[in-house]
Enzyme design. Sequence first.
Site, PDB file in Angstrom:
ATOM      1  N   LYS A 180       0.821  -1.214   0.000  1.00 29.84           N
ATOM      2  CA  LYS A 180       0.000   0.000   0.000  1.00 29.84           C
ATOM      3  C   LYS A 180       0.858   1.269   0.000  1.00 29.84           C
ATOM      4  O   LYS A 180       0.611   2.191  -0.758  1.00 29.84           O
ATOM      5  CB  LYS A 180      -0.940   0.033   1.223  1.00 29.84           C
ATOM      6  CG  LYS A 180      -1.896  -1.143   1.297  1.00 29.84           C
ATOM      7  CD  LYS A 180      -2.828  -1.032   2.501  1.00 29.84           C
ATOM      8  CE  LYS A 180      -2.095  -1.005   3.841  1.00 29.84           C
ATOM      9  NZ  LYS A 180      -1.384  -2.260   4.162  1.00 29.84           N
TER      10      LYS A 180
ATOM     11  N   ARG B  31      -9.544   0.808  10.398  1.00 28.25           N
ATOM     12  CA  ARG B  31      -8.982  -0.507  10.666  1.00 28.25           C
ATOM     13  C   ARG B  31     -10.024  -1.495  11.187  1.00 28.25           C
ATOM     14  O   ARG B  31      -9.743  -2.686  11.275  1.00 28.25           O
ATOM     15  CB  ARG B  31      -7.884  -0.412  11.726  1.00 28.25           C
ATOM     16  CG  ARG B  31      -6.602   0.168  11.210  1.00 28.25           C
ATOM     17  CD  ARG B  31      -5.847  -0.828  10.364  1.00 28.25           C
ATOM     18  NE  ARG B  31      -4.549  -1.138  10.900  1.00 28.25           N
ATOM     19  CZ  ARG B  31      -3.451  -0.437  10.670  1.00 28.25           C
ATOM     20  NH1 ARG B  31      -3.492   0.634   9.914  1.00 28.25           N
ATOM     21  NH2 ARG B  31      -2.312  -0.801  11.196  1.00 28.25           N
TER      22      ARG B  31
ATOM     23  N   ARG C 295      11.846  -5.159   4.181  1.00 25.37           N
ATOM     24  CA  ARG C 295      11.456  -3.747   3.991  1.00 25.37           C
ATOM     25  C   ARG C 295      12.428  -2.776   4.650  1.00 25.37           C
ATOM     26  O   ARG C 295      12.861  -2.973   5.776  1.00 25.37           O
ATOM     27  CB  ARG C 295      10.059  -3.527   4.562  1.00 25.37           C
ATOM     28  CG  ARG C 295       9.678  -2.046   4.655  1.00 25.37           C
ATOM     29  CD  ARG C 295       8.198  -1.829   4.716  1.00 25.37           C
ATOM     30  NE  ARG C 295       7.590  -2.311   5.941  1.00 25.37           N
ATOM     31  CZ  ARG C 295       6.277  -2.311   6.146  1.00 25.37           C
ATOM     32  NH1 ARG C 295       5.457  -1.902   5.195  1.00 25.37           N
ATOM     33  NH2 ARG C 295       5.792  -2.756   7.275  1.00 25.37           N
TER      34      ARG C 295
ATOM     35  N   ARG D 193      11.671  -0.345  10.261  1.00 27.91           N
ATOM     36  CA  ARG D 193      10.705   0.161  11.225  1.00 27.91           C
ATOM     37  C   ARG D 193      10.747  -0.665  12.505  1.00 27.91           C
ATOM     38  O   ARG D 193      10.956  -1.866  12.461  1.00 27.91           O
ATOM     39  CB  ARG D 193       9.290   0.112  10.619  1.00 27.91           C
ATOM     40  CG  ARG D 193       9.034   1.297   9.718  1.00 27.91           C
ATOM     41  CD  ARG D 193       7.805   1.164   8.868  1.00 27.91           C
ATOM     42  NE  ARG D 193       6.673   0.533   9.548  1.00 27.91           N
ATOM     43  CZ  ARG D 193       5.478   0.371   8.978  1.00 27.91           C
ATOM     44  NH1 ARG D 193       5.275   0.780   7.740  1.00 27.91           N
ATOM     45  NH2 ARG D 193       4.505  -0.201   9.625  1.00 27.91           N
TER      46      ARG D 193
ATOM     47  N   ARG E 141       0.188  -8.252  14.036  1.00 29.60           N
ATOM     48  CA  ARG E 141      -0.560  -7.340  13.165  1.00 29.60           C
ATOM     49  C   ARG E 141      -1.379  -8.114  12.130  1.00 29.60           C
ATOM     50  O   ARG E 141      -2.476  -7.712  11.776  1.00 29.60           O
ATOM     51  CB  ARG E 141       0.406  -6.390  12.464  1.00 29.60           C
ATOM     52  CG  ARG E 141       0.632  -5.105  13.259  1.00 29.60           C
ATOM     53  CD  ARG E 141       2.006  -4.547  13.055  1.00 29.60           C
ATOM     54  NE  ARG E 141       2.257  -4.048  11.725  1.00 29.60           N
ATOM     55  CZ  ARG E 141       3.478  -4.002  11.177  1.00 29.60           C
ATOM     56  NH1 ARG E 141       4.521  -4.446  11.839  1.00 29.60           N
ATOM     57  NH2 ARG E 141       3.630  -3.517   9.978  1.00 29.60           N
TER      58      ARG E 141
HETATM   59  P1  ADP Z   1       2.327  -1.639   3.266  1.00 25.87           P
HETATM   60  O1  ADP Z   1       2.362  -0.141   3.122  1.00 25.87           O
HETATM   61  O2  ADP Z   1       1.074  -2.245   2.705  1.00 25.87           O
HETATM   62  O3  ADP Z   1       2.648  -2.136   4.639  1.00 25.87           O
HETATM   63  P2  ADP Z   1       4.822  -1.550   1.688  1.00 25.87           P
HETATM   64  O4  ADP Z   1       4.463  -0.657   0.551  1.00 25.87           O
HETATM   65  O5  ADP Z   1       5.640  -0.977   2.780  1.00 25.87           O
HETATM   66  O6  ADP Z   1       3.476  -2.233   2.305  1.00 25.87           O
HETATM   67  O7  ADP Z   1       5.526  -2.831   1.063  1.00 25.87           O
HETATM   68  C1  ADP Z   1       6.091  -3.848   1.868  1.00 25.87           C
HETATM   69  C2  ADP Z   1       7.416  -4.329   1.288  1.00 25.87           C
HETATM   70  O8  ADP Z   1       7.186  -5.044   0.064  1.00 25.87           O
HETATM   71  C3  ADP Z   1       8.355  -3.190   0.926  1.00 25.87           C
HETATM   72  O9  ADP Z   1       9.664  -3.626   1.222  1.00 25.87           O
HETATM   73  C4  ADP Z   1       8.168  -3.006  -0.590  1.00 25.87           C
HETATM   74  O10 ADP Z   1       9.365  -2.522  -1.207  1.00 25.87           O
HETATM   75  C5  ADP Z   1       7.819  -4.392  -1.055  1.00 25.87           C
HETATM   76  N1  ADP Z   1       6.813  -4.428  -2.126  1.00 25.87           N
HETATM   77  C6  ADP Z   1       5.746  -3.600  -2.277  1.00 25.87           C
HETATM   78  N2  ADP Z   1       4.983  -3.952  -3.331  1.00 25.87           N
HETATM   79  C7  ADP Z   1       5.572  -5.055  -3.870  1.00 25.87           C
HETATM   80  C8  ADP Z   1       5.286  -5.890  -5.009  1.00 25.87           C
HETATM   81  N3  ADP Z   1       4.193  -5.702  -5.790  1.00 25.87           N
HETATM   82  N4  ADP Z   1       6.122  -6.932  -5.262  1.00 25.87           N
HETATM   83  C9  ADP Z   1       7.209  -7.143  -4.482  1.00 25.87           C
HETATM   84  N5  ADP Z   1       7.557  -6.393  -3.406  1.00 25.87           N
HETATM   85  C10 ADP Z   1       6.753  -5.351  -3.106  1.00 25.87           C
END
Ligand code: ADP
Length: 216
Positions: A13, A87, A126, A159, A170
Amino acid sequence: MYVLFLGPPGCGKGTQAQYLTEATDFLQLSTGDLIRAEIKAKTELGKQLESLYSSGKLVDGGLVLKMVQKVVASEGAKSILFDGFPRTVSQATAFGEFLQSVNKKLDCVFSFSLADSEILDRISGRMTCADCKAVYHAKTNPPKNEGICDKCGGELVKRTDDSRESVKLRLEEYHRETEPLKEFYKKENLVYEIDASQPIEMVRKQIFNKIEAISK
Ligand code: ADP
Ligand code: ZN
């Protein structure tokens, strides 16, 4: 236009929100970012939020709604992407009543789905920029230089709530409290499904196309 991103932690997201706010005039209202900013600034509210937040539990919905109302009151004329809120069904009900009271409504709910096993992989890899909040992944979306943000040169950090234990909590909480929102918004015909296991670029296209279709 008001849209909402609904999906488990780690499904992408934040990554997609970043693309949207870079390419359009959408304002991202991430309650997670608002909460982290309060904690970092050590405000009274931040102190109340900190212990719940770090353990991976949901923070008090009333406090979060207040933060959301403040932003909508000052930025309501803009297009807003709501990310990480509501949520729970009761938060969604209160949020809906609030929007109605200010003559606004949601135009679309993007519902991201991804298997739990993949979520754990994504979150364990991440990294987030400490300065601009850009999101990276060690394998699927690495920065050009290790530990450094491509966009602003800031430091990439993990984080504090991304430990395996916290993520599991979570996820359980998500399935129990947040996933029912999908049915809630389906009844209002607002749900647009996103298969979040697709590559980042494909998810991006799907979201942009849908938003373009709604704008017409
Ligand atoms: P959220 O905001 O839903 O918690 P993030 O955007 O932080 O999720 O994404 C979680 C992790 O997955 C990050 O490290 C991001 O770089 C990676 N990521 C996001 N979208 C994809 C995707 N479509 N395919 C592979 N990795 C992804
Ligand atoms: Zn950065």
